[in-house]
Design a protein around this motif. Structure first.
Motif, PDB file in Angstrom:
ATOM      1  N   ARG A  86       0.833  -1.204   0.000  1.00  0.00           N
ATOM      2  CA  ARG A  86       0.000   0.000   0.000  1.00  0.00           C
ATOM      3  C   ARG A  86       0.866   1.252   0.000  1.00  0.00           C
ATOM      4  N   ARG A 135       0.841   4.176  -2.999  1.00  0.00           N
ATOM      5  CA  ARG A 135       0.619   5.598  -2.738  1.00  0.00           C
ATOM      6  C   ARG A 135       1.763   6.459  -3.265  1.00  0.00           C
ATOM      7  N   ASP A 139      -3.958  -1.652  -7.614  1.00  0.00           N
ATOM      8  CA  ASP A 139      -3.625  -0.248  -7.384  1.00  0.00           C
ATOM      9  C   ASP A 139      -4.688   0.657  -8.000  1.00  0.00           C
ATOM     10  N   ASP A 140      -4.557   1.957  -7.749  1.00  0.00           N
ATOM     11  CA  ASP A 140      -5.547   2.925  -8.241  1.00  0.00           C
ATOM     12  C   ASP A 140      -4.983   3.854  -9.308  1.00  0.00           C
ATOM     13  N   LEU A 180      -6.316  -0.184  -1.643  1.00  0.00           N
ATOM     14  CA  LEU A 180      -6.608   0.992  -0.832  1.00  0.00           C
ATOM     15  C   LEU A 180      -7.991   0.913  -0.188  1.00  0.00           C
ATOM     16  N   LYS A 181      -8.487  -0.316  -0.038  1.00  0.00           N
ATOM     17  CA  LYS A 181      -9.717  -0.569   0.700  1.00  0.00           C
ATOM     18  C   LYS A 181      -9.505  -1.770   1.614  1.00  0.00           C
ATOM     19  N   ARG A 197      -5.515   6.666   4.236  1.00  0.00           N
ATOM     20  CA  ARG A 197      -4.165   6.747   4.819  1.00  0.00           C
ATOM     21  C   ARG A 197      -3.972   5.538   5.728  1.00  0.00           C
TER      22      ARG A 197
END
Length: 249
Positions: A69, A73, A102-103, A121-122, A137
């Motif tokens: 993660r 980011r 990933d996003d 990210l969840k 975060r």
């Protein structure tokens, strides 16, 4: 690749369906699992990517995904992500089906993104997969609970688990005017079968440095990195106003 385009035949549409894999994210600096220096060289999948591993040593699994993660980011969308978003912003429909957790597609500006294998990210409940929570975060710690009082886990599909969005992804692939496969070896089931759901008259292009070795029959290989190939393809599609095929790949 030639600058000219040939008549693509029956299809002159504007719906691009993209199947993306780890290779597109690797160009943003994210390590893949199957590369020679990949994550499987340091971790056995049985230890960090299965439900059994989470039951046996949840702290180790949570730590592994916390590290991933942090890397996500820090990463930034690359030219390939941005090119797809540019095509969408110009009025084409661009549907991204990604194996990546990933996003980067979203951060580049793509709005229709389906994550087959979940989103790092969840977090999600261990007892109710419908309970998902964003992680703007930080990470997940032992003792972080869902609304039903169960330990939170990464919102990713582990080995041995079903891929709940696969049927919807097949329906989406069946609507494609052109299917673009980018950065995936077509080895991970069931996503590797998605290209078979595309309409028979829809061209399929595989973008990968090893495309000639990886392409199945009927799939057109484009042996380049995504960051090189996609911006050029998008420029030509924007110029002609539809998803025509290159003269040569």
């Amino acid at each position: 690749m030639s600058e000219g385009f040939k008549d693509p035949g029956a299809r002159h549409g504007r719906h691009l369906v993209v199947l993306s894999g780890a290779g597109i994210s690797a160009e943003s600096g994210l390590r893949t699992f199957r590369a020679e220096d990949g994550l499987w060289e340091e971790h056995r999948l049985e230890d960090i990517a299965t439900p059994k591993a989470f039951r046996r040593d949840p702290e180790q699994v949570l730590r592994f995904y916390d590290d991933r993660r942090i890397q996500v980011r820090r990463a930034r969308p690359n030219a390939a992500h941005k090119a797809l978003a540019e095509l969408e912003q110009a009025g084409f429909r661009v549907s991204v089906i990604t194996q990546n957790i990933d996003d980067l597609h979203e951060r580049a500006g793509s709005r229709e993104v389906m994550h087959l294998h979940g989103e790092i990210l969840k977090s999600r409940s261990s007892v109710d997969h419908g309970l998902r929570y964003p992680l703007p975060r930080g990470g997940i710690r032992l003792g972080d609970l869902c609304d039903k009082g169960s330990q939170l886990r990464p919102d990713v599909v582990w080995f041995g688990e079903a891929v709940p969005l696969y049927a919807i992804a097949e329906e989406l692939a069946a609507e494609a005017d052109l299917l673009l496969i980018v950065g995936t070896s077509l080895k991970v089931m069931p996503a590797s079968n998605l290209y078979a759901a595309a309409p028979l008259d829809a061209p399929i292009i595989l973008v990968d440095p090893d495309a000639h070795e990886l392409a199945e029959p009927g799939v057109l290989p484009l042996a380049e990195n995504a960051g090189q190939a996609l911006p050029r393809l998008v420029r030509h599609w924007l110029y002609q106003g539809h998803l025509g095929l290159p003269d040569t790949l």
